[in-house]
Design a protein around this motif. Structure first.
Motif, PDB file in Angstrom:
ATOM      1  N   VAL A 190       6.172   6.953   7.378  1.00 41.24           N
ATOM      2  CA  VAL A 190       6.564   8.087   8.211  1.00 41.24           C
ATOM      3  C   VAL A 190       5.453   8.452   9.181  1.00 41.24           C
ATOM      4  O   VAL A 190       5.588   8.283  10.398  1.00 41.24           O
ATOM      5  CB  VAL A 190       6.952   9.305   7.340  1.00 41.24           C
ATOM      6  CG1 VAL A 190       7.324  10.496   8.233  1.00 41.24           C
ATOM      7  CG2 VAL A 190       8.114   8.962   6.407  1.00 41.24           C
ATOM      8  N   ALA A 191       4.347   8.977   8.676  1.00 42.37           N
ATOM      9  CA  ALA A 191       3.215   9.378   9.526  1.00 42.37           C
ATOM     10  C   ALA A 191       1.960   9.255   8.676  1.00 42.37           C
ATOM     11  O   ALA A 191       1.459  10.237   8.138  1.00 42.37           O
ATOM     12  CB  ALA A 191       3.387  10.796  10.046  1.00 42.37           C
ATOM     13  N   MET A 192       1.461   8.048   8.545  1.00 39.81           N
ATOM     14  CA  MET A 192       0.375   7.751   7.624  1.00 39.81           C
ATOM     15  C   MET A 192      -0.723   6.967   8.323  1.00 39.81           C
ATOM     16  O   MET A 192      -0.555   6.489   9.456  1.00 39.81           O
ATOM     17  CB  MET A 192       0.908   6.950   6.430  1.00 39.81           C
ATOM     18  CG  MET A 192       1.492   5.602   6.820  1.00 39.81           C
ATOM     19  SD  MET A 192       2.330   4.716   5.473  1.00 39.81           S
ATOM     20  CE  MET A 192       1.039   4.554   4.253  1.00 39.81           C
TER      21      MET A 192
ATOM     22  N   TYR B 221       0.842  -1.191   0.000  1.00 38.10           N
ATOM     23  CA  TYR B 221       0.000   0.000   0.000  1.00 38.10           C
ATOM     24  C   TYR B 221       0.874   1.237   0.000  1.00 38.10           C
ATOM     25  O   TYR B 221       1.893   1.298   0.694  1.00 38.10           O
ATOM     26  CB  TYR B 221      -0.906   0.015   1.240  1.00 38.10           C
ATOM     27  CG  TYR B 221      -1.638   1.322   1.445  1.00 38.10           C
ATOM     28  CD1 TYR B 221      -2.670   1.707   0.604  1.00 38.10           C
ATOM     29  CD2 TYR B 221      -1.271   2.189   2.480  1.00 38.10           C
ATOM     30  CE1 TYR B 221      -3.324   2.922   0.788  1.00 38.10           C
ATOM     31  CE2 TYR B 221      -1.924   3.396   2.669  1.00 38.10           C
ATOM     32  CZ  TYR B 221      -2.945   3.757   1.811  1.00 38.10           C
ATOM     33  OH  TYR B 221      -3.593   4.954   1.976  1.00 38.10           O
ATOM     34  N   HIS B 222       0.477   2.240  -0.780  1.00 35.86           N
ATOM     35  CA  HIS B 222       1.092   3.559  -0.753  1.00 35.86           C
ATOM     36  C   HIS B 222       0.022   4.585  -0.416  1.00 35.86           C
ATOM     37  O   HIS B 222      -1.120   4.474  -0.889  1.00 35.86           O
ATOM     38  CB  HIS B 222       1.705   3.931  -2.104  1.00 35.86           C
ATOM     39  CG  HIS B 222       2.773   3.003  -2.579  1.00 35.86           C
ATOM     40  ND1 HIS B 222       3.893   2.710  -1.838  1.00 35.86           N
ATOM     41  CD2 HIS B 222       2.903   2.304  -3.733  1.00 35.86           C
ATOM     42  CE1 HIS B 222       4.670   1.880  -2.514  1.00 35.86           C
ATOM     43  NE2 HIS B 222       4.089   1.616  -3.666  1.00 35.86           N
ATOM     44  N   GLY B 223       0.385   5.584   0.369  1.00 35.34           N
ATOM     45  CA  GLY B 223      -0.560   6.634   0.693  1.00 35.34           C
ATOM     46  C   GLY B 223       0.147   7.845   1.274  1.00 35.34           C
ATOM     47  O   GLY B 223       1.359   7.812   1.568  1.00 35.34           O
ATOM     48  N   PRO B 224      -0.579   8.940   1.449  1.00 38.98           N
ATOM     49  CA  PRO B 224       0.006  10.146   2.037  1.00 38.98           C
ATOM     50  C   PRO B 224       0.636   9.858   3.395  1.00 38.98           C
ATOM     51  O   PRO B 224       0.112   9.066   4.187  1.00 38.98           O
ATOM     52  CB  PRO B 224      -1.201  11.079   2.174  1.00 38.98           C
ATOM     53  CG  PRO B 224      -2.177  10.601   1.144  1.00 38.98           C
ATOM     54  CD  PRO B 224      -2.007   9.105   1.095  1.00 38.98           C
ATOM     55  N   GLY B 225       1.781  10.499   3.643  1.00 36.34           N
ATOM     56  CA  GLY B 225       2.501  10.255   4.887  1.00 36.34           C
ATOM     57  C   GLY B 225       3.529   9.151   4.788  1.00 36.34           C
ATOM     58  O   GLY B 225       4.181   8.813   5.775  1.00 36.34           O
ATOM     59  N   GLN B 226       3.701   8.596   3.581  1.00 30.79           N
ATOM     60  CA  GLN B 226       4.711   7.560   3.332  1.00 30.79           C
ATOM     61  C   GLN B 226       5.712   8.112   2.322  1.00 30.79           C
ATOM     62  O   GLN B 226       5.317   8.643   1.275  1.00 30.79           O
ATOM     63  CB  GLN B 226       4.050   6.303   2.780  1.00 30.79           C
ATOM     64  CG  GLN B 226       5.009   5.158   2.459  1.00 30.79           C
ATOM     65  CD  GLN B 226       4.303   4.048   1.698  1.00 30.79           C
ATOM     66  OE1 GLN B 226       3.929   4.233   0.540  1.00 30.79           O
ATOM     67  NE2 GLN B 226       4.090   2.911   2.353  1.00 30.79           N
ATOM     68  N   LEU B 227       6.992   7.991   2.621  1.00 31.50           N
ATOM     69  CA  LEU B 227       8.033   8.406   1.687  1.00 31.50           C
ATOM     70  C   LEU B 227       8.290   7.290   0.684  1.00 31.50           C
ATOM     71  O   LEU B 227       8.633   6.175   1.069  1.00 31.50           O
ATOM     72  CB  LEU B 227       9.325   8.741   2.438  1.00 31.50           C
ATOM     73  CG  LEU B 227      10.549   9.039   1.559  1.00 31.50           C
ATOM     74  CD1 LEU B 227      10.326  10.256   0.679  1.00 31.50           C
ATOM     75  CD2 LEU B 227      11.793   9.212   2.428  1.00 31.50           C
ATOM     76  N   VAL B 228       8.117   7.599  -0.591  1.00 33.49           N
ATOM     77  CA  VAL B 228       8.430   6.668  -1.675  1.00 33.49           C
ATOM     78  C   VAL B 228       9.655   7.195  -2.409  1.00 33.49           C
ATOM     79  O   VAL B 228       9.735   8.394  -2.707  1.00 33.49           O
ATOM     80  CB  VAL B 228       7.236   6.521  -2.638  1.00 33.49           C
ATOM     81  CG1 VAL B 228       7.598   5.618  -3.822  1.00 33.49           C
ATOM     82  CG2 VAL B 228       6.020   5.963  -1.899  1.00 33.49           C
ATOM     83  N   THR B 229      10.607   6.320  -2.681  1.00 33.85           N
ATOM     84  CA  THR B 229      11.839   6.721  -3.359  1.00 33.85           C
ATOM     85  C   THR B 229      12.118   5.743  -4.484  1.00 33.85           C
ATOM     86  O   THR B 229      12.192   4.534  -4.261  1.00 33.85           O
ATOM     87  CB  THR B 229      13.018   6.742  -2.375  1.00 33.85           C
ATOM     88  OG1 THR B 229      12.702   7.617  -1.285  1.00 33.85           O
ATOM     89  CG2 THR B 229      14.270   7.245  -3.056  1.00 33.85           C
TER      90      THR B 229
ATOM     91  N   PRO C  94      10.604  11.819  13.348  1.00 28.73           N
ATOM     92  CA  PRO C  94       9.859  12.931  12.764  1.00 28.73           C
ATOM     93  C   PRO C  94       8.521  12.481  12.177  1.00 28.73           C
ATOM     94  O   PRO C  94       8.338  11.306  11.826  1.00 28.73           O
ATOM     95  CB  PRO C  94      10.784  13.449  11.651  1.00 28.73           C
ATOM     96  CG  PRO C  94      12.117  12.885  11.947  1.00 28.73           C
ATOM     97  CD  PRO C  94      11.895  11.607  12.676  1.00 28.73           C
ATOM     98  N   ASP C  95       7.605  13.441  12.025  1.00 25.95           N
ATOM     99  CA  ASP C  95       6.304  13.123  11.456  1.00 25.95           C
ATOM    100  C   ASP C  95       6.069  13.830  10.127  1.00 25.95           C
ATOM    101  O   ASP C  95       4.946  13.870   9.631  1.00 25.95           O
ATOM    102  CB  ASP C  95       5.170  13.467  12.433  1.00 25.95           C
ATOM    103  CG  ASP C  95       5.117  14.955  12.774  1.00 25.95           C
ATOM    104  OD1 ASP C  95       5.952  15.727  12.244  1.00 25.95           O
ATOM    105  OD2 ASP C  95       4.239  15.328  13.567  1.00 25.95           O
ATOM    106  N   ARG C  96       7.130  14.360   9.515  1.00 23.72           N
ATOM    107  CA  ARG C  96       7.010  15.038   8.227  1.00 23.72           C
ATOM    108  C   ARG C  96       7.816  14.280   7.172  1.00 23.72           C
ATOM    109  O   ARG C  96       9.014  14.000   7.360  1.00 23.72           O
ATOM    110  CB  ARG C  96       7.491  16.486   8.303  1.00 23.72           C
ATOM    111  CG  ARG C  96       6.630  17.374   9.203  1.00 23.72           C
ATOM    112  CD  ARG C  96       7.094  18.824   9.171  1.00 23.72           C
ATOM    113  NE  ARG C  96       6.904  19.424   7.847  1.00 23.72           N
ATOM    114  CZ  ARG C  96       7.900  19.781   7.031  1.00 23.72           C
ATOM    115  NH1 ARG C  96       9.157  19.589   7.393  1.00 23.72           N
ATOM    116  NH2 ARG C  96       7.631  20.328   5.854  1.00 23.72           N
TER     117      ARG C  96
END
Length: 210
Positions: free
Chosen positions: A156-158, A70-78, A185-187
Motif C-alpha cells: 500500500v504505502a511502505m 518481505y512484510h513491513g508497515p504500510g503493507q496489508l496482510v490478509t 490510497p496511502d492508508r
C-alpha cells in the motif's frame, strides 16, 4: 472478518496454526487483516540463495508455500482461515479467487493489474512508466486438514527498499510497486475496508454440482 492492527509475524502464525488445529466442522471461517513489523518470511520451498542481505531484519522459516518475501508497515496482510471442503473449492481455485479480488480492488483505483498462472500473485505492467512488470500483491498459502491459513500481502504505502535485499518470491530482478505510487490510497485501513467486499464476493461457496 477481524482487523488486528500491527502484530508480530510469529505470534500471528502460531495463532493461525492453533486455530486450524483446533477447529471442527462447526467452526466459522475467519479472515484476518493486519500489518506486520519488518520481517522476511521464507516459504517451505524457499532457497537460501534468494536471501541476499537481510541486515537487521529477522528471517523466519515459515510453513506457507512459496519463496522468500518481505512484510513491513504500510503493507496489508490478509490471512484466510477457511474450510475448503465446506466452501467446495480447492487450493488452485482459492488462489485464483484471492488474486481476482485484488485485481478487482485495484481496478477500482484505476490500476490495471493481472495474475500470472506460472507465478502466483498480482502484477502491474509499466508501473511508474518503467518497462516490464512489477509485483504489487503476493500470495503464500498452506492447507492442513482441508483448511487453509496464511494468505496475501498487498503493498500500500511502505518502504520498498527491503525487497532489494532479497529475490522476491524467488524471482531475480523482480521489481515491486505499491498502490500509493500508482494513484491509489496511502492508508492500509482504507485499502483493507475496500478489499473486504471484493474478498467476500469472490469467496462465496461454490454452487453444488447437479
Amino acid at each position: 472478518m477481524r482487523h488486528l492492527g500491527r502484530v508480530g509475524y510469529e505470534q500471528t502464525w502460531a495463532r493461525m496454526r492453533d486455530f486450524t488445529d483446533t477447529r471442527d466442522a462447526l467452526t466459522r471461517d475467519e479472515i484476518w487483516m493486519l500489518e506486520h513489523p519488518p520481517v522476511y518470511t521464507q516459504g517451505q520451498a524457499g532457497r537460501a540463495e534468494h536471501i541476499l542481505a537481510p541486515g537487521d531484519i529477522p528471517v523466519v522459516q515459515s510453513d506457507r508455500g512459496g519463496q522468500v518475501t518481505y512484510h513491513g508497515p504500510g503493507q496489508l496482510v490478509t490471512y484466510f482461515l477457511l474450510d475448503l471442503h465446506r466452501l467446495g473449492f480447492g487450493i488452485r481455485s482459492l488462489v485464483s479467487r484471492i488474486e481476482q479480488a485484488m485485481i478487482d480492488l485495484l481496478a477500482g483505483y484505476g490500476i490495471a493489474a493481472h495474475a500470472d498462472p506460472a507465478a502466483p500473485g498480482v502484477y502491474v505492467d509499466h508501473a511508474g512508466g518503467l518497462p516490464g512488470r512489477a509485483k504489487i500483491g503476493s500470495l503464500g498459502l498452506r492447507v492442513r486438514r482441508g483448511c487453509s491459513y496464511h494468505g496475501l500481502s498487498l503493498n500500500v504505502a511502505m518502504d520498498l527498499e527491503p525487497f532489494a535485499r532479497i529475490n522476491p518470491c524467488g524471482q531475480r530482478g523482480l521489481r515491486m510497486t505499491q498502490i500509493s505510487e500508482l494513484g491509489g490510497p496511502d492508508r492500509v485501513a482504507t485499502v483493507a475496508a475496500d478489499l473486504e467486499p471484493h474478498l467476500l464476493a469472490r469467496l462465496r461457496p461454490a454452487a453444488p454440482s447437479a
